[in-house]
Motif scaffolding. Structure first.
Motif, PDB file in Angstrom:
ATOM      1  N   LYS A   1       0.847  -1.188   0.000  1.00  0.00           N
ATOM      2  CA  LYS A   1       0.000   0.000   0.000  1.00  0.00           C
ATOM      3  C   LYS A   1       0.886   1.243   0.000  1.00  0.00           C
ATOM      4  CE  LYS A   1      -3.621  -2.411   2.568  1.00  0.00           C
ATOM      5  NZ  LYS A   1      -4.381  -2.473   3.850  1.00  0.00           N
ATOM      6  N   PRO A   2       0.350   2.353  -0.463  1.00  0.00           N
ATOM      7  CA  PRO A   2       1.156   3.593  -0.521  1.00  0.00           C
ATOM      8  C   PRO A   2       1.665   4.013   0.853  1.00  0.00           C
ATOM      9  CG  PRO A   2      -0.863   3.818  -1.801  1.00  0.00           C
ATOM     10  CD  PRO A   2      -0.999   2.550  -1.015  1.00  0.00           C
ATOM     11  N   LEU A   3       2.860   4.560   0.887  1.00  0.00           N
ATOM     12  CA  LEU A   3       3.437   5.105   2.106  1.00  0.00           C
ATOM     13  C   LEU A   3       4.402   6.215   1.750  1.00  0.00           C
ATOM     14  CD1 LEU A   3       6.194   2.802   3.671  1.00  0.00           C
ATOM     15  CD2 LEU A   3       5.534   2.722   1.256  1.00  0.00           C
ATOM     16  N   ILE A   4       4.685   7.060   2.716  1.00  0.00           N
ATOM     17  CA  ILE A   4       5.679   8.119   2.581  1.00  0.00           C
ATOM     18  C   ILE A   4       6.989   7.602   3.172  1.00  0.00           C
ATOM     19  CG2 ILE A   4       6.337  10.433   3.383  1.00  0.00           C
ATOM     20  CD1 ILE A   4       3.299  11.063   3.435  1.00  0.00           C
ATOM     21  N   ILE A   5       8.107   7.921   2.533  1.00  0.00           N
ATOM     22  CA  ILE A   5       9.420   7.536   3.051  1.00  0.00           C
ATOM     23  C   ILE A   5      10.255   8.800   3.224  1.00  0.00           C
ATOM     24  CG2 ILE A   5      11.472   6.109   2.749  1.00  0.00           C
ATOM     25  CD1 ILE A   5       9.869   4.345   0.826  1.00  0.00           C
ATOM     26  N   VAL A   6      10.821   8.960   4.403  1.00  0.00           N
ATOM     27  CA  VAL A   6      11.603  10.144   4.722  1.00  0.00           C
ATOM     28  C   VAL A   6      13.033   9.729   5.060  1.00  0.00           C
ATOM     29  CG1 VAL A   6      11.854  12.127   6.272  1.00  0.00           C
ATOM     30  CG2 VAL A   6       9.563  11.319   5.620  1.00  0.00           C
ATOM     31  N   CYS A   7      14.006  10.360   4.402  1.00  0.00           N
ATOM     32  CA  CYS A   7      15.404  10.126   4.736  1.00  0.00           C
ATOM     33  C   CYS A   7      16.038  11.452   5.142  1.00  0.00           C
ATOM     34  CB  CYS A   7      16.161   9.520   3.560  1.00  0.00           C
ATOM     35  SG  CYS A   7      17.901   9.179   3.959  1.00  0.00           S
ATOM     36  N   PRO A   8      16.161  11.702   6.446  1.00  0.00           N
ATOM     37  CA  PRO A   8      16.806  12.933   6.892  1.00  0.00           C
ATOM     38  C   PRO A   8      18.323  12.791   6.886  1.00  0.00           C
ATOM     39  CG  PRO A   8      16.054  11.673   8.784  1.00  0.00           C
ATOM     40  CD  PRO A   8      15.652  10.894   7.562  1.00  0.00           C
ATOM     41  N   ASN A   9      19.012  13.842   6.515  1.00  0.00           N
ATOM     42  CA  ASN A   9      20.463  13.837   6.650  1.00  0.00           C
ATOM     43  C   ASN A   9      20.804  13.962   8.130  1.00  0.00           C
ATOM     44  OD1 ASN A   9      23.204  14.074   6.467  1.00  0.00           O
ATOM     45  ND2 ASN A   9      23.200  16.024   5.377  1.00  0.00           N
ATOM     46  N   LEU A  10      21.487  12.980   8.674  1.00  0.00           N
ATOM     47  CA  LEU A  10      21.900  13.006  10.077  1.00  0.00           C
ATOM     48  C   LEU A  10      23.417  13.138  10.205  1.00  0.00           C
ATOM     49  CD1 LEU A  10      19.502  10.283  11.546  1.00  0.00           C
ATOM     50  CD2 LEU A  10      19.271  12.766  11.668  1.00  0.00           C
ATOM     51  N   ASP A  11      24.076  13.545   9.116  1.00  0.00           N
ATOM     52  CA  ASP A  11      25.530  13.698   9.129  1.00  0.00           C
ATOM     53  C   ASP A  11      26.186  12.394   9.597  1.00  0.00           C
ATOM     54  OD1 ASP A  11      25.369  16.377   8.274  1.00  0.00           O
ATOM     55  OD2 ASP A  11      25.164  17.115  10.325  1.00  0.00           O
ATOM     56  N   ASN A  12      27.399  12.482  10.090  1.00  0.00           N
ATOM     57  CA  ASN A  12      28.082  11.322  10.655  1.00  0.00           C
ATOM     58  C   ASN A  12      27.967  11.405  12.173  1.00  0.00           C
ATOM     59  OD1 ASN A  12      29.648   9.055  11.070  1.00  0.00           O
ATOM     60  ND2 ASN A  12      31.589  10.086  10.667  1.00  0.00           N
ATOM     61  N   SER A  13      26.749  11.166  12.664  1.00  0.00           N
ATOM     62  CA  SER A  13      26.421  11.471  14.058  1.00  0.00           C
ATOM     63  C   SER A  13      25.909  10.290  14.872  1.00  0.00           C
ATOM     64  CB  SER A  13      25.340  12.545  14.091  1.00  0.00           C
ATOM     65  OG  SER A  13      24.113  12.018  13.600  1.00  0.00           O
ATOM     66  N   ARG A  14      25.614   9.195  14.192  1.00  0.00           N
ATOM     67  CA  ARG A  14      24.903   8.077  14.809  1.00  0.00           C
ATOM     68  C   ARG A  14      23.474   8.443  15.179  1.00  0.00           C
ATOM     69  NH1 ARG A  14      27.416   2.688  16.481  1.00  0.00           N
ATOM     70  NH2 ARG A  14      29.379   2.802  15.377  1.00  0.00           N
ATOM     71  N   GLY A  15      23.049   9.657  14.856  1.00  0.00           N
ATOM     72  CA  GLY A  15      21.663  10.059  15.090  1.00  0.00           C
ATOM     73  C   GLY A  15      21.274  10.130  16.543  1.00  0.00           C
ATOM     74  N   LEU A  16      22.253  10.366  17.419  1.00  0.00           N
ATOM     75  CA  LEU A  16      22.004  10.336  18.857  1.00  0.00           C
ATOM     76  C   LEU A  16      22.352  11.668  19.507  1.00  0.00           C
ATOM     77  CD1 LEU A  16      23.681   6.872  19.546  1.00  0.00           C
ATOM     78  CD2 LEU A  16      21.234   7.315  19.231  1.00  0.00           C
ATOM     79  N   ASN A  17      21.921  11.831  20.756  1.00  0.00           N
ATOM     80  CA  ASN A  17      22.285  13.016  21.535  1.00  0.00           C
ATOM     81  C   ASN A  17      23.623  12.754  22.226  1.00  0.00           C
ATOM     82  OD1 ASN A  17      19.868  14.218  20.822  1.00  0.00           O
ATOM     83  ND2 ASN A  17      18.830  13.634  22.705  1.00  0.00           N
ATOM     84  N   LEU A  18      24.702  13.135  21.573  1.00  0.00           N
ATOM     85  CA  LEU A  18      26.027  12.861  22.111  1.00  0.00           C
ATOM     86  C   LEU A  18      26.761  14.122  22.556  1.00  0.00           C
ATOM     87  CD1 LEU A  18      27.176  10.079  19.621  1.00  0.00           C
ATOM     88  CD2 LEU A  18      26.031   9.832  21.823  1.00  0.00           C
ATOM     89  N   SER A  19      26.111  15.267  22.401  1.00  0.00           N
ATOM     90  CA  SER A  19      26.675  16.530  22.858  1.00  0.00           C
ATOM     91  C   SER A  19      25.540  17.534  22.971  1.00  0.00           C
ATOM     92  CB  SER A  19      27.735  17.034  21.865  1.00  0.00           C
ATOM     93  OG  SER A  19      28.187  18.323  22.222  1.00  0.00           O
ATOM     94  N   ASP A  20      25.601  18.417  23.953  1.00  0.00           N
ATOM     95  CA  ASP A  20      24.545  19.419  24.131  1.00  0.00           C
ATOM     96  C   ASP A  20      24.560  20.456  23.020  1.00  0.00           C
ATOM     97  OD1 ASP A  20      23.620  18.221  26.442  1.00  0.00           O
ATOM     98  OD2 ASP A  20      24.868  19.445  27.769  1.00  0.00           O
ATOM     99  N   THR A  21      25.718  20.708  22.452  1.00  0.00           N
ATOM    100  CA  THR A  21      25.839  21.681  21.367  1.00  0.00           C
ATOM    101  C   THR A  21      26.504  21.017  20.164  1.00  0.00           C
ATOM    102  OG1 THR A  21      27.978  22.454  22.234  1.00  0.00           O
ATOM    103  CG2 THR A  21      25.991  23.626  22.954  1.00  0.00           C
ATOM    104  N   TYR A  22      26.229  21.559  18.983  1.00  0.00           N
ATOM    105  CA  TYR A  22      26.798  20.991  17.766  1.00  0.00           C
ATOM    106  C   TYR A  22      28.315  21.188  17.733  1.00  0.00           C
ATOM    107  CZ  TYR A  22      27.988  20.123  12.939  1.00  0.00           C
ATOM    108  OH  TYR A  22      28.578  19.630  11.814  1.00  0.00           O
TER     109      TYR A  22
END
Length: 255
Positions: free
Chosen positions: A67-88
């Motif tokens: 069935k139809p669906l939307i697919i989203v691919c966000p750019n997460l850089d080389n970050s592991r997509g996690l909260n690993l630092s309070d600031t960039y």
């Protein structure tokens, strides 16, 4: 076929971030489920078109396989997509530049609301899924298992999950405690689950041998009552492996 590149001025990361969004033609005004599909360590939002995932999805919808669906691919850089630092911040890692910041918060607090606001989406947990390849598979498992209120299905495809704290991960994680807090296997052993489906897979010739972690995670999740499946397919840790199994993945998210 419709893949468009959007951008978000992220207040959390303090910079503009791109994301690719696939929405099947002719279904723009219908409420559709959303799959957040995450790229690996060296990837970006171009993953959908690089894999041919947009073309594959179009064909499967046309053939009535899914069935139809939307697919989203966000750019997460080389970050592991996690909260690993309070600031960039950018850190020189062992293999490449590592991006650190509140990437998990960015995904949950900015990307998902942006997609729900600008596209006709099913905003219920039952209509929201998260998956990814390699490092993105690790992220999908880590984030998905800790945010079951948001996602009903999780896919870890050749997920880069280590069995122990490794020296090369120190550029991401400050210490073993931080590593354990984000480790999918540790999370699975500490959590309770309700109505969650998980798909794990890896190639028989995966150079990182991540099938070992998949097997361990599978047994823990199964013991804890999760509807989980684990597959060992032919192939290596590369894009060809993912392309060969795209239809299988899409069928899982469409169950």
């Amino acid at each position: 076929m419709s893949v468009q590149i959007e951008s978000i001025e992220s207040g959390i990361l303090g910079k503009r971030m791109n994301l690719a969004i696939y929405c099947p033609a002719g279904f723009e005004k219908k409420s559709l489920p959303v799959l957040y599909f995450l790229h690996g360590r060296s990837g970006n939002e171009s993953l959908l078109q690089w894999l041919g995932m947009d073309i594959c999805t179009d064909q499967m919808i046309f053939d009535g396989e899914i069935k139809p669906l939307i697919i989203v691919c966000p750019n997460l850089d080389n970050s592991r997509g996690l909260n690993l630092s309070d600031t960039y911040q950018e850190v020189k890692g062992k293999y490449a530049l590592v991006n650190k910041g509140r990437y998990e918060d960015y995904l949950i607090e900015e990307v998902i609301p942006f997609v729900d606001k600008n596209f006709c989406t099913d905003r219920n947990r039952s209509g929201r899924f998260i998956g990814g390849i390699s490092s993105g598979g690790y992220t999908a498992l880590s984030v998905g298992l800790r945010h079951q209120e948001l996602f009903s299905k999780i896919g870890g495809h050749m997920p880069a999950v280590d069995l122990s704290y490794a020296d090369e991960d120190e550029c991401y994680f400050e210490n073993e405690k931080m590593w354990l807090e984000n480790d999918p296997i540790t999370i699975a052993g500490r959590s309770t689950f309700d109505g969650l489906k998980v798909f794990l897979d890896d190639g028989k010739n995966d150079e990182g041998k991540f099938f070992r972690a998949c097997e361990k995670l599978f047994h823990i999740l199964k013991k804890n009552g999760v509807d989980v499946q684990n597959h060992l397919f032919e192939g290596h840790h590369d894009g060809e492996y993912v392309k060969a199994n795209l239809k299988t993945y899409l069928r899982f998210y469409n169950q």
